[in-house]
Design an enzyme around this catalytic site. Structure first.
Site, short mmCIF file in Angstrom:
data_model
loop_
_atom_site.label_atom_id
_atom_site.label_comp_id
_atom_site.label_asym_id
_atom_site.label_seq_id
_atom_site.Cartn_x
_atom_site.Cartn_y
_atom_site.Cartn_z
N CYS A 1 0.48 -19.12 -16.36
CA CYS A 1 1.26 -19.64 -17.49
C CYS A 1 1.07 -21.15 -17.66
O CYS A 1 1.05 -21.89 -16.69
CB CYS A 1 2.74 -19.33 -17.27
SG CYS A 1 3.82 -19.92 -18.58
N CYS B 1 11.90 -14.97 -19.25
CA CYS B 1 11.50 -16.17 -19.99
C CYS B 1 12.61 -16.61 -20.93
O CYS B 1 12.48 -16.65 -22.15
CB CYS B 1 10.20 -15.89 -20.76
SG CYS B 1 9.28 -17.37 -21.19
N GLU C 1 18.94 -2.83 -36.17
CA GLU C 1 18.32 -4.14 -36.36
C GLU C 1 19.24 -5.12 -37.07
O GLU C 1 19.31 -6.29 -36.71
CB GLU C 1 17.00 -4.01 -37.12
CG GLU C 1 15.90 -3.30 -36.32
CD GLU C 1 15.58 -4.01 -35.01
OE1 GLU C 1 15.78 -5.23 -34.91
OE2 GLU C 1 15.13 -3.33 -34.07
N CYS D 1 11.07 -18.68 -13.69
CA CYS D 1 9.63 -18.70 -13.41
C CYS D 1 9.29 -18.12 -12.04
O CYS D 1 8.23 -17.50 -11.86
CB CYS D 1 9.09 -20.12 -13.52
SG CYS D 1 9.22 -20.80 -15.19
N CYS E 1 8.70 -14.52 -12.30
CA CYS E 1 7.84 -14.12 -13.41
C CYS E 1 6.47 -13.66 -12.94
O CYS E 1 5.77 -14.37 -12.22
CB CYS E 1 7.68 -15.30 -14.38
SG CYS E 1 6.58 -14.93 -15.76
#
Length: 277
Positions: free
Chosen positions: A200, A184, A38, A191, A194
């Site tokens: 959306c 995204c 991380e 799109c 998607c």
DNA sequence: GTCCCGTCAG
DNA sequence: CTGACGGGAC
């Protein structure tokens, strides 16, 4: 909104099932491994972070292995990742963790330097299987666009329990990241590819951070200074100025800041050195 | 040029 | 809340 939220989650998880990026650490729940990954991946592409993670976990399989090495060694291995303060904070954190262990620190990981809200939640989700959302830029952007909300944080606070219900938080959080990275996307979202396109809101007002210029910046000079010190050892300010062909005032300015950041120190012989050696 | 699983100080 | 903070790959 509840029905929409449930549908959103189901489609997202289904998409993730067939499109996930495979990384070894994604099946790992060792807190030290998760922590390392991380920190390395903050503001860094995953493919690059992955390579460095492998290197670090091999060299420092436990917090104590890092705590007992030199900062210089850590910095050398860090070279190429950038934001060197991350390395410094990671090094300092390793000493704390070596003393107290993650289980002792649980659940307040923000007491570790370099660990903020995102990383704390990442450790809680990936290492402790807690039901929390890792609210990074991807999560915020996706939520904002899909639900048409200006303030995704408010939405997440309100709906996180619904999003996480009967769901492995780890899968959901990672689904957000992969979806945000390949579909995204910040500037040019795909799109047409998607699976959520038809429901959306396509709210594209959520701000993305402008890209800062690197060439000619203080960040570049700082990076070059660290690189120079790692290569040649301790140096006089004058020497550094010549080697880097840097403006005197600017060099002094960043030296001051880097001392404050705890990255370098002016030793008794008036030499600049990596700190702590 | 664009992009990147944030954090911290002021 | 804002700005500073790297650097390699495409």
């Amino acid at each position: 909104m509840e029905v929409k939220t449930k549908n959103f989650k189901n489609v997202l998880l289904h998409w993730y099932k067939y499109n996930k990026r495979e990384y070894a650490w994604r099946n790992n729940s060792d807190p030290w491994s998760i922590y390392l990954l991380e920190v390395i991946s903050q503001q860094t592409q995953l493919d690059r972070a992955d390579k460095y993670f492998k290197k670090f976990i091999k060299e420092f399989p436990t917090p104590n292995d890092m705590a007992t090495t030199s900062f210089k060694k850590v910095l050398k291995m860090w070279s190429g990742l950038g934001y060197n303060s991350r390395a410094k904070r990671m090094f300092e954190s390793s000493k704390i963790i070596a003393e107290k262990s993650f289980d002792d620190l649980y659940p307040d990981f923000q007491q570790l330097p370099g660990v903020g809200p995102y990383t704390e939640n990442a450790i809680l989700s990936f290492a402790y299987n807690e039901q929390v959302i890792t609210e990074d830029i991807n999560v915020k952007r996706i939520i904002s666009r899909y639900f048409g909300v200006e303030n995704p944080k408010k939405y997440i606070d309100h709906f996180s329990s619904l999003l996480l219900k009967n769901t492995n938080s780890r899968n959901l959080n990672q689904a957000f990241m992969d979806f945000g990275s390949s579909i995204c996307k910040p500037r040019s979202p795909l799109c047409s590819d998607c699976p959520l396109e038809n429901t959306c809101e396509k709210y594209f007002n959520y701000e993305t951070k402008p890209i800062e210029k690197f060439s000619g910046s203080n960040r570049e000079l700082r990076g070059n200074l660290i690189k120079l010190l790692l290569k040649k050892g301790n140096l006089k300010v004058n020497t550094i100025q010549q080697e880097l062909d840097a403006d005197q005032d600017r060099l002094n300015e960043i030296l001051k800041k880097m001392q404050k950041d705890g990255l370098v120190k002016l030793n008794t012989n008036n030499l600049v050195e990596i700190y702590p050696g």
